[in-house]
Design a protein around this motif. Structure first.
Motif, PDB file in Angstrom:
ATOM      1  N   VAL A  55     -10.479   3.606 -13.388  1.00  0.00           N
ATOM      2  CA  VAL A  55      -9.500   4.346 -12.591  1.00  0.00           C
ATOM      3  C   VAL A  55     -10.257   5.532 -12.254  1.00  0.00           C
ATOM      4  CG1 VAL A  55      -7.447   5.750 -12.688  1.00  0.00           C
ATOM      5  CG2 VAL A  55      -7.353   3.656 -13.696  1.00  0.00           C
ATOM      6  N   ALA A  56     -11.273   6.335 -12.865  1.00  0.00           N
ATOM      7  CA  ALA A  56     -11.726   7.378 -12.207  1.00  0.00           C
ATOM      8  C   ALA A  56     -12.859   7.050 -11.337  1.00  0.00           C
ATOM      9  CB  ALA A  56     -12.352   8.189 -13.533  1.00  0.00           C
ATOM     10  N   GLY A  57     -13.681   6.148 -11.916  1.00  0.00           N
ATOM     11  CA  GLY A  57     -15.031   5.718 -10.934  1.00  0.00           C
ATOM     12  C   GLY A  57     -14.539   5.202  -9.768  1.00  0.00           C
ATOM     13  N   GLY A  58     -13.513   4.216  -9.587  1.00  0.00           N
ATOM     14  CA  GLY A  58     -13.389   3.501  -8.430  1.00  0.00           C
ATOM     15  C   GLY A  58     -13.250   4.545  -7.202  1.00  0.00           C
ATOM     16  N   PRO A  59     -12.509   5.399  -7.178  1.00  0.00           N
ATOM     17  CA  PRO A  59     -12.232   6.352  -6.037  1.00  0.00           C
ATOM     18  C   PRO A  59     -13.571   7.051  -5.555  1.00  0.00           C
ATOM     19  CG  PRO A  59     -10.152   6.458  -7.350  1.00  0.00           C
ATOM     20  CD  PRO A  59     -11.479   5.746  -8.202  1.00  0.00           C
ATOM     21  N   ARG A  60     -14.557   7.288  -6.635  1.00  0.00           N
ATOM     22  CA  ARG A  60     -15.515   7.881  -6.313  1.00  0.00           C
ATOM     23  C   ARG A  60     -16.483   7.119  -5.589  1.00  0.00           C
ATOM     24  NH1 ARG A  60     -13.776  10.764 -10.973  1.00  0.00           N
ATOM     25  NH2 ARG A  60     -13.887  12.903 -10.990  1.00  0.00           N
ATOM     26  N   LEU A  61     -16.361   5.892  -5.888  1.00  0.00           N
ATOM     27  CA  LEU A  61     -17.594   4.947  -5.277  1.00  0.00           C
ATOM     28  C   LEU A  61     -16.920   4.583  -3.742  1.00  0.00           C
ATOM     29  CD1 LEU A  61     -18.009   2.114  -7.998  1.00  0.00           C
ATOM     30  CD2 LEU A  61     -19.801   3.850  -7.146  1.00  0.00           C
ATOM     31  N   ALA A  62     -15.429   4.841  -3.823  1.00  0.00           N
ATOM     32  CA  ALA A  62     -14.965   4.606  -2.521  1.00  0.00           C
ATOM     33  C   ALA A  62     -15.551   5.643  -1.543  1.00  0.00           C
ATOM     34  CB  ALA A  62     -13.422   4.611  -2.416  1.00  0.00           C
ATOM     35  N   ASP A  63     -15.595   7.088  -2.286  1.00  0.00           N
ATOM     36  CA  ASP A  63     -15.699   8.192  -1.300  1.00  0.00           C
ATOM     37  C   ASP A  63     -17.319   7.895  -0.653  1.00  0.00           C
ATOM     38  OD1 ASP A  63     -13.636   9.488  -1.836  1.00  0.00           O
ATOM     39  OD2 ASP A  63     -14.512  10.405  -3.556  1.00  0.00           O
ATOM     40  N   VAL A  64     -18.139   7.371  -1.441  1.00  0.00           N
ATOM     41  CA  VAL A  64     -19.529   7.084  -0.705  1.00  0.00           C
ATOM     42  C   VAL A  64     -19.578   5.816   0.056  1.00  0.00           C
ATOM     43  CG1 VAL A  64     -21.790   6.212  -1.639  1.00  0.00           C
ATOM     44  CG2 VAL A  64     -20.599   7.868  -3.109  1.00  0.00           C
ATOM     45  N   LEU A  65     -18.674   4.832  -0.255  1.00  0.00           N
ATOM     46  CA  LEU A  65     -18.690   3.662   0.611  1.00  0.00           C
ATOM     47  C   LEU A  65     -18.012   3.995   1.903  1.00  0.00           C
ATOM     48  CD1 LEU A  65     -19.166   0.556   0.974  1.00  0.00           C
ATOM     49  CD2 LEU A  65     -17.110   0.010   0.071  1.00  0.00           C
ATOM     50  N   HIS A  66     -16.797   4.523   1.995  1.00  0.00           N
ATOM     51  CA  HIS A  66     -16.122   4.833   3.220  1.00  0.00           C
ATOM     52  C   HIS A  66     -16.877   6.067   4.014  1.00  0.00           C
ATOM     53  CE1 HIS A  66     -12.685   2.495   1.166  1.00  0.00           C
ATOM     54  NE2 HIS A  66     -12.360   2.674   2.319  1.00  0.00           N
ATOM     55  N   GLY A  67     -17.362   6.871   3.405  1.00  0.00           N
ATOM     56  CA  GLY A  67     -18.066   7.954   3.978  1.00  0.00           C
ATOM     57  C   GLY A  67     -19.291   7.540   4.970  1.00  0.00           C
ATOM     58  N   THR A  68     -20.066   6.500   4.156  1.00  0.00           N
ATOM     59  CA  THR A  68     -21.072   5.576   4.888  1.00  0.00           C
ATOM     60  C   THR A  68     -20.744   4.897   6.025  1.00  0.00           C
ATOM     61  OG1 THR A  68     -22.447   5.917   2.782  1.00  0.00           O
ATOM     62  CG2 THR A  68     -23.227   4.332   4.664  1.00  0.00           C
ATOM     63  N   ALA A  69     -19.557   4.130   5.807  1.00  0.00           N
ATOM     64  CA  ALA A  69     -18.984   3.263   6.773  1.00  0.00           C
ATOM     65  C   ALA A  69     -18.308   3.884   7.949  1.00  0.00           C
ATOM     66  CB  ALA A  69     -17.984   2.335   6.324  1.00  0.00           C
ATOM     67  N   GLY A  70     -17.737   5.058   7.669  1.00  0.00           N
ATOM     68  CA  GLY A  70     -17.003   5.835   8.629  1.00  0.00           C
ATOM     69  C   GLY A  70     -18.202   6.690   9.422  1.00  0.00           C
ATOM     70  N   ALA A  71     -19.214   7.042   9.126  1.00  0.00           N
ATOM     71  CA  ALA A  71     -20.652   7.600   9.918  1.00  0.00           C
ATOM     72  C   ALA A  71     -21.037   6.341  10.530  1.00  0.00           C
ATOM     73  CB  ALA A  71     -21.477   8.344   8.983  1.00  0.00           C
ATOM     74  N   THR A  72     -21.024   5.129  10.078  1.00  0.00           N
ATOM     75  CA  THR A  72     -21.660   4.087  11.069  1.00  0.00           C
ATOM     76  C   THR A  72     -20.569   3.501  12.042  1.00  0.00           C
ATOM     77  OG1 THR A  72     -22.932   3.647   9.168  1.00  0.00           O
ATOM     78  CG2 THR A  72     -22.829   2.025  10.620  1.00  0.00           C
ATOM     79  N   PHE A  73     -19.388   3.186  11.558  1.00  0.00           N
ATOM     80  CA  PHE A  73     -18.503   2.466  12.545  1.00  0.00           C
ATOM     81  C   PHE A  73     -17.400   3.182  13.081  1.00  0.00           C
ATOM     82  CE2 PHE A  73     -19.970  -0.521   9.164  1.00  0.00           C
ATOM     83  CZ  PHE A  73     -20.928  -1.406   9.915  1.00  0.00           C
ATOM     84  N   GLY A  74     -17.180   4.689  12.578  1.00  0.00           N
ATOM     85  CA  GLY A  74     -16.065   5.308  12.881  1.00  0.00           C
ATOM     86  C   GLY A  74     -15.019   5.258  11.804  1.00  0.00           C
ATOM     87  N   PRO A  75     -14.422   6.412  11.953  1.00  0.00           N
ATOM     88  CA  PRO A  75     -13.181   6.198  10.460  1.00  0.00           C
ATOM     89  C   PRO A  75     -12.111   5.325  10.581  1.00  0.00           C
ATOM     90  CG  PRO A  75     -13.067   8.243  12.028  1.00  0.00           C
ATOM     91  CD  PRO A  75     -14.391   7.814  12.459  1.00  0.00           C
ATOM     92  N   ARG A  76     -11.723   5.172  11.669  1.00  0.00           N
ATOM     93  CA  ARG A  76     -10.587   4.063  11.771  1.00  0.00           C
ATOM     94  C   ARG A  76     -10.979   2.875  11.541  1.00  0.00           C
ATOM     95  NH1 ARG A  76      -7.233   5.026  17.265  1.00  0.00           N
ATOM     96  NH2 ARG A  76      -6.049   3.652  16.148  1.00  0.00           N
ATOM     97  N   ALA A  77     -12.305   2.364  12.291  1.00  0.00           N
ATOM     98  CA  ALA A  77     -12.744   1.125  11.925  1.00  0.00           C
ATOM     99  C   ALA A  77     -12.859   0.696  10.444  1.00  0.00           C
ATOM    100  CB  ALA A  77     -13.851   0.845  12.790  1.00  0.00           C
TER     101      ALA A  77
END
Length: 435
Positions: free
Chosen positions: A385-407
């Motif tokens: 529960v604690a680690g999943g959202p932190r991994l998501a922060d890294v994954l979504h931050g990287t994906a958002g920078a690459t593809f755009g936040p909404r995509a």
């Protein structure tokens, strides 16, 4: 009986409390929160201790990063402090789960609640004396998270000793609703109090709340290992044994994987600042930012308040599957929405789905595991529960920078749906699980 496909009822113990028989709920009460577990005095005491700490702990959670930023003027230091608290929490949650399976859980709760309260007092002292040391704050945060890691598995594992199997989902709904309410009310209260009383007093309020919680724990019955349990140490071998137990019982493994899928691929909070500044800037960046962060916990609270609509379901596996799918669909819809208010609505729907998932994943962990393993299962649950959202922060931050936040958000939601349905189709244990 194979616990990967059917439930194991909680073992009877001297701490069981009789509860009055109640008839079927009629009218609007069918839709409201199922409060049957509160008729059991022992569970009511455990739950009441959660009420006062849910808000109080959020005061400290807001005060620590605020104080670090005031000292350093750097958001990077705030992030470093968060990571410094993660490792002790992970290590001690796993170890705490093993300890919770070897000693009286009430005694462990008393020790750890006392440790957390003392840490809050130390937070107050350093702030009141104007120490202004980031190093001291980071150390105190690490110690506090270590105590939390020890505390959470014992607290959650105790629930199955205090209520019968058919009330586990309702008990989890009650506890989760309180915690989600704290996530909303705590930061709002902290924001209102900081200009009025300052940071030191926030720490002190949290310390007083923890003392109230400690009194409630004192009044719990003893929760030693059940008669006939094999005496054991709480070392590395016992922790590894817990992971082996999960691997042998597919329904437990699948309950963890369901949460990993939902949170790692579908929690887009790292993109909220960018979305508030770009996509929803016309509504006011500050307003958009606050609403995006508040929407999921508000939805979870609403889901808890109306948990009577689902808490009595017996097919716990299917409830988890559809809750995760609904979460993914709501997140994908959020990513595709142009308007802020639709975005808030979709995030709130995601919060409702997350509450349903939390309720039934928690019930599965408590009912499908034997009492001698419940502490270790809750330790792993705390880490996930604690680690999943932190991994998501890294994954979504990287994906958002690459593809755009909404995509990135929409793609993550669709990926959650595909992965959850694929997992449910290929491994039937979760589909078959019911109490």
């Amino acid at each position: 009986m194979d616990t990967s496909e059917s439930s194991t009822a909680p073992e009877a113990g001297p701490d069981d409390d009789p509860a009055p028989e109640v008839g079927p709920r009629r009218g609007w009460r069918r839709w409201g929160m199922d409060t049957r577990p509160l008729r059991r005095p022992a569970y009511r005491r455990l739950w009441s201790s959660t009420i006062v700490t849910a808000v109080g702990s959020q005061l400290t959670a807001v005060a620590v990063p605020k104080q670090i930023y005031d000292i350093t003027g750097s958001s990077a230091w705030v992030g470093y402090a968060s990571l410094a608290g993660l490792l002790p929490m992970v290590v001690f949650a796993l170890w705490g789960g093993a300890i919770a399976d070897t000693m009286d859980r009430r005694r462990l709760l008393l020790i750890t609640n006392t440790g957390i309260a003392v840490t809050s007092v130390l937070f107050w002292i350093q702030a009141a004396t104007g120490l202004d040391s980031v190093g001291v704050l980071v150390v105190l945060l690490a110690v506090q998270q270590a105590f939390f890691g020890l505390n959470a598995p014992a607290r959650n594992a105790s629930i199955a000793r205090l209520v019968p199997a058919d009330e586990l989902a309702a008990a989890n709904a009650l506890g989760s609703t309180v915690m989600q309410t704290g996530l909303v009310a705590g930061p709002l209260l902290a924001g209102a109090l900081i200009p009025l009383i300052g940071l030191p007093e926030l720490y002190l309020i949290d310390a007083f709340a923890l003392c109230v919680a400690l009194w409630a724990v004192v009044r719990l019955p003893a929760l030693p290992p059940l008669a006939g349990a094999v005496a054991r140490r709480a070392g590395l071998r016992e922790i590894v044994e817990g992971f082996r137990y999960i691997a042998r019982h597919k329904v437990l493994l699948l309950s963890f994987l369901a949460d990993v899928i939902a949170m790692v691929f579908g929690m887009p909070r790292a993109l909220f600042p960018q979305l508030a500044a770009e996509t929803y800037a016309s509504y006011g960046e500050g307003l958009a930012y606050g609403l995006l962060f508040a929407a999921i916990p508000v939805g979870a609270v609403l889901g808890g308040l109306f948990s009577g609509t689902f808490a009595r379901a017996r097919r716990h596996g299917w409830m988890v599957i559809w809750a995760v799918v609904a979460w993914g669909a709501a997140i994908a819809a959020f990513g595709l929405s142009d308007g802020l208010w639709w975005a808030v609505v979709f995030l709130a729907v995601a919060g409702v789905a997350d509450m349903v998932s939390m309720v039934f994943r928690g019930a599965i962990l408590l009912s499908a595991a034997t009492d001698e393993m419940r502490g270790r299962m809750q330790g792993v649950f705390t880490v996930v529960v604690a680690g999943g959202p932190r991994l998501a922060d890294v994954l979504h931050g990287t994906a958002g920078a690459t593809f755009g936040p909404r995509a990135a958000v929409a793609g993550g939601g669709l990926l959650v749906i595909a992965l959850m349905l694929g997992l449910a189709a290929t491994v039937p244990a979760l589909r078959r699980y019911r109490i």
